[in-house]
Design an enzyme around this catalytic site. Structure first.
Site, PDB file in Angstrom:
ATOM      1  N   HIS A  19      28.565 -16.359  18.360  1.00 25.81           N
ATOM      2  CA  HIS A  19      27.408 -15.469  18.443  1.00 25.81           C
ATOM      3  C   HIS A  19      26.383 -15.824  17.363  1.00 25.81           C
ATOM      4  O   HIS A  19      25.176 -15.881  17.636  1.00 25.81           O
ATOM      5  CB  HIS A  19      27.854 -14.017  18.298  1.00 25.81           C
ATOM      6  CG  HIS A  19      28.649 -13.512  19.462  1.00 25.81           C
ATOM      7  ND1 HIS A  19      28.236 -12.489  20.279  1.00 25.81           N
ATOM      8  CD2 HIS A  19      29.847 -13.909  19.962  1.00 25.81           C
ATOM      9  CE1 HIS A  19      29.138 -12.273  21.225  1.00 25.81           C
ATOM     10  NE2 HIS A  19      30.135 -13.115  21.035  1.00 25.81           N
ATOM     11  N   ASP A 116      23.742  -7.552  19.583  1.00 26.44           N
ATOM     12  CA  ASP A 116      24.598  -7.546  20.758  1.00 26.44           C
ATOM     13  C   ASP A 116      25.676  -6.451  20.723  1.00 26.44           C
ATOM     14  O   ASP A 116      25.665  -5.552  21.548  1.00 26.44           O
ATOM     15  CB  ASP A 116      25.189  -8.931  21.063  1.00 26.44           C
ATOM     16  CG  ASP A 116      25.786  -9.651  19.875  1.00 26.44           C
ATOM     17  OD1 ASP A 116      25.925  -9.032  18.800  1.00 26.44           O
ATOM     18  OD2 ASP A 116      26.137 -10.831  20.018  1.00 26.44           O
TER      19      ASP A 116
END
Length: 458
Positions: A19, A116
């Site tokens: 990520h 996120d």
């Protein structure tokens, strides 16, 4: 260049290397257009990403301490520091950065925050007058299949959602889950993931509360899923384009240059299942034996199935001697982008992480799909079914297990120049490679992405 005012964007991704690096890739694309990025990152982890920051005058790392919580090993900052079962504990620690993040954002006053997994972020940014963008590094098809309001309606009506079939209105697609995958997905939906909240609820709050949802994708590949999500969530869906990482400035380690150089063009299998994939012992055995069974040279970058053992200790008896000079199983990190680009590599056995698939598509090696969990499964169905640019390893419908024969068969199929299926896969792969590397494609997508962000500011 985009014609509007320059933006200031804060990045706050889940503390997992996949990520963090994906958010840094989009940061580089935005900075290349002159926009400013403030990147919140765990303190010790910054050194691992410094070399990937291509615009240090515009991308500034903001160090963030990771609070210690019960059950989290001292000094842990990312998922790379803890085994998979402790990821929810790390998420709890990340949730406890909320006060620190608020103080940072108050001082920075960015236009947007990309996030996120931190479901509390949209409410925080709304209080501060900042827009929040849920930047998904997973495919729009994954969100559409698993988390659309239409899917949630199945649960509201009191029934267990049937995850072996898509939700009502889902676009025509090869995407569907096998029984064992649906079972695992249903279990994960009900799993607590940090701070007393279910993973599923964390995702739904993020999707419902953010100002817009963004994907690292193209309309040409995932357009119908994006249209479906826009109608479902009634909010803008933004596409940043493929966000292909820039070629590494480093060169391939001499060890691999020498080893790969000993084989003819397109003959080597490269196998890698990502930094978070821990195969169980029996499946690890089947995979490496399947690679051996192909009779082709191979380089496998895998984590050992048992945490406290080395990769050498976990190999089948007599395996190292049988494959000497032809096969290598490496337990450490390897330079994947550079390996995939090497002319000797003809096949990539991948776990189907979105970053790995993009790296595979822009190279010539043929793709064998071996998804492990979550979005990787949908990615595999998209790649092997909708796009017909790879071949998936066959597994048991109920138990999800693959065999050495099924691994070998998938590899041999894509490597067979005369097989009709392989010809179709090669042709589609070449088509998508040409598309992704087309002059101006990325720049056009990023310009449009930036314009849509500016429109959100009014």
């Amino acid at each position: 260049m985009d014609g509007g005012s320059k933006l200031h964007i804060a990045m706050f991704p889940w503390f997992a290397m996949g990520h963090l690096t994906s958010f840094l890739h989009i940061s580089n694309k935005l900075a290349a257009k002159g926009h400013r990025v403030s990147f919140l990152i765990p303190i010790k982890t910054q050194s691992k990403l410094n070399t990937f920051n291509l615009h240090p005058h515009l991308i500034h790392f903001i160090p963030l301490g990771v609070p210690h919580v019960d059950g989290l090993p001292s000094g842990s900052e990312t998922t790379a520091d803890v085994p998979f079962p402790l990821h929810p504990v790390l998420m709890t620690a990340m949730d406890q950065t909320e006060t620190a993040v608020e103080a940072i954002l108050l001082e920075l006053k960015p236009d947007f925050v990309f996030f996120d997994f931190t479901h509390w972020l949209p409410a925080l940014t709304r209080r501060l007058g900042i827009k929040s963008i849920l930047y998904c590094i997973i495919s729009s098809a994954t969100i559409a299949y698993s988390l659309s309001p239409e899917r949630i309606q199945e649960e509201v009506q009191g029934s267990e959602p049937d995850l072996t079939h898509p939700p009502l209105g889902f676009p025509p697609s090869a995407v569907k889950l096998h029984v064992h995958e649906a079972r695992a997905s249903a279990f994960f939906r009900k799993r607590e993931f940090g701070s007393g909240i279910l993973f599923h609820n964390r995702q739904m709050i993020s999707l419902n509360e953010c100002d817009a949802i963004a994907f690292k994708s193209c309309r040409e590949m995932e357009g119908p899923f994006c249209d479906y999500l826009e109608s479902q969530f009634k909010k803008p869906i933004l596409l940043s384009g493929p966000v292909i990482p820039e070629p590494p400035t480093s060169t391939l380690d001499e060890r691999w240059v020498k080893w790969l150089g000993g084989f003819k063009e397109g003959s080597v299998i490269y196998c890698a299942l990502g930094s978070q994939s821990n195969l169980k012992k029996d499946q690890f055995m089947e995979l490496v034996l399947g690679l051996e069974l192909t009779g082709l040279p191979f380089l496998a970058a895998l984590k050992p199935p048992t945490e406290d053992k080395s990769i050498e200790e976990e190999l089948p008896e007599g395996f190292a001697e049988r494959v000497e000079g032809m096969g290598v199983v490496e337990g450490g990190w390897v330079q994947q982008q550079l390996i995939l680009a090497h002319p000797s590599v003809g096949c990539f056995v991948t776990h189907c992480g979105s970053g790995s698939l993009t790296e595979a598509l822009v190279n010539d090696c043929q793709i064998v799909l071996l998804p492990q969990y979550g979005d990787q499964i949908v990615n595999a169905r998209l790649m092997g079914g909708d796009l017909r640019a790879g071949v998936e390893v066959e597994r048991g419908e109920e138990d999800g297990k693959f065999t050495k024969e099924s691994v070998c068969n998938a590899v041999r199929l894509v490597m067979d120049q005369d097989n009709e299926v392989a010809k179709e896969v090669r042709s589609n792969h070449a088509k998508w490679k040409d598309f992704l590397l087309r002059d101006g494609l990325e720049s056009s997508y990023i310009d449009d992405f930036i314009k849509k962000l500016q429109d959100l500011l009014g």
